[in-house]
Design a protein around this motif. Sequence first.
Motif, short mmCIF file in Angstrom:
data_model
loop_
_atom_site.label_atom_id
_atom_site.label_comp_id
_atom_site.label_asym_id
_atom_site.label_seq_id
_atom_site.Cartn_x
_atom_site.Cartn_y
_atom_site.Cartn_z
N LEU A 112 0.82 -1.21 0.00
CA LEU A 112 0.00 0.00 0.00
C LEU A 112 0.86 1.26 0.00
CD1 LEU A 112 -2.63 -1.25 2.59
CD2 LEU A 112 -3.09 -0.78 0.18
N VAL A 113 1.91 1.27 0.80
CA VAL A 113 2.79 2.43 0.85
C VAL A 113 3.44 2.65 -0.52
CG1 VAL A 113 4.96 3.30 1.80
CG2 VAL A 113 3.23 2.32 3.32
N PHE A 135 -10.14 -2.58 5.60
CA PHE A 135 -10.30 -3.90 5.00
C PHE A 135 -9.90 -5.03 5.95
CE2 PHE A 135 -10.46 -1.12 1.39
CZ PHE A 135 -11.31 -1.75 0.50
N SER A 136 -9.89 -4.72 7.24
CA SER A 136 -9.64 -5.73 8.28
C SER A 136 -8.35 -6.50 8.06
CB SER A 136 -10.83 -6.71 8.35
OG SER A 136 -12.04 -6.03 8.62
N LEU A 137 -7.29 -5.77 7.72
CA LEU A 137 -5.99 -6.38 7.47
C LEU A 137 -4.90 -5.87 8.43
CD1 LEU A 137 -5.99 -6.29 3.56
CD2 LEU A 137 -6.10 -8.34 4.99
N ARG A 143 2.95 -8.87 7.68
CA ARG A 143 3.24 -10.19 7.14
C ARG A 143 3.45 -10.11 5.63
NH1 ARG A 143 -1.76 -13.56 9.00
NH2 ARG A 143 -1.19 -14.67 7.09
N ARG A 144 4.35 -10.92 5.10
CA ARG A 144 4.52 -10.96 3.66
C ARG A 144 3.24 -11.45 3.00
NH1 ARG A 144 9.64 -14.43 2.16
NH2 ARG A 144 8.78 -13.99 0.09
N VAL A 145 2.93 -10.87 1.85
CA VAL A 145 1.68 -11.21 1.17
C VAL A 145 1.67 -12.67 0.73
CG1 VAL A 145 0.27 -10.70 -0.87
CG2 VAL A 145 1.27 -8.84 0.45
N ALA A 146 2.85 -13.27 0.56
CA ALA A 146 2.93 -14.69 0.21
C ALA A 146 2.24 -15.58 1.24
CB ALA A 146 4.38 -15.11 0.04
N LEU A 156 -6.67 -6.94 -0.16
CA LEU A 156 -5.53 -6.04 -0.30
C LEU A 156 -5.49 -5.43 -1.69
CD1 LEU A 156 -2.88 -4.83 0.81
CD2 LEU A 156 -1.71 -6.89 -0.02
N ASP A 157 -5.77 -6.23 -2.71
CA ASP A 157 -5.79 -5.75 -4.09
C ASP A 157 -6.82 -4.64 -4.26
OD1 ASP A 157 -4.91 -5.80 -6.74
OD2 ASP A 157 -6.44 -7.23 -7.35
#
Length: 269
Positions: A112-113, A135-137, A143-146, A156-157
Amino acid sequence: MLPVMSIPQTAGQAEAPAIRVRNLEKSFKQLPVLRGVHLDVARGSILALLGSNGAGKTTLVKILATLLRADAGTARVNGFDVAGQAGQVRESISLTGQFAAVDEILTGRENLVLVARLRHLADPGAIADDLLRRFSLTEAANRRVATYSGGMRRRLDIAMSLIGSPPVIFLDEPTTGLDPQARIEVWQAVRELAGGGTTVLLTTQHLDEAEQLADRIAILHQGRIIVDGTPDELKRLLPAPEVEYVEKQPSLEDVFLALVGTETEKADR
């Protein structure tokens, strides 16, 4: 050829649409894909564009997003002509494709940044934190998106697509490949977008998705919009069913959600 059936919009819906399409045509070599599409999308509403594979849904979205040029007809997004004012259109929109376009090496917050910095916005960290919360994240921010689930990646997208506050967002089959619980998470995110005043054009093949989310539904078939109206208006096109008592059995989705729960926090573990 199927006749076009257009159910009139109310006076409030008809004023200054966020998206207006008139007689849009597009062919690839000798194959006609869009054959005179007419469509209006009211500001702050969700329109679901339904159609089978090959109906032309993605082609229409790409034209509206200035990624393809139409052969004929006109289209305006946020008041700007997609052919003659492409730059202004791009400043007004965000496009989320069928698969999440996130960097798996970075954390959710870093994704996002990065986008906020690319858009030259002030205080990208604050922007990222606000979207993570919406978005409740937040708990998964570092954490890594992986390591994210499919639903978390999709949320997230969509959050990334909101950076810069575009008034119009295109979501091209946003729940492709997601499990039932992740689909519900994305549905909630889409509802929140429209609740905040964002106009959403959503393409989907899923009737239940359109019924759950859309203020209006347009069906694209063989390159034409064959019907356009609210979910209730579309249902009234068929004869009323005879009323008889039938014991309702739970659907597989009911059973699945009863067993695993629907709260986002469970999917984030």
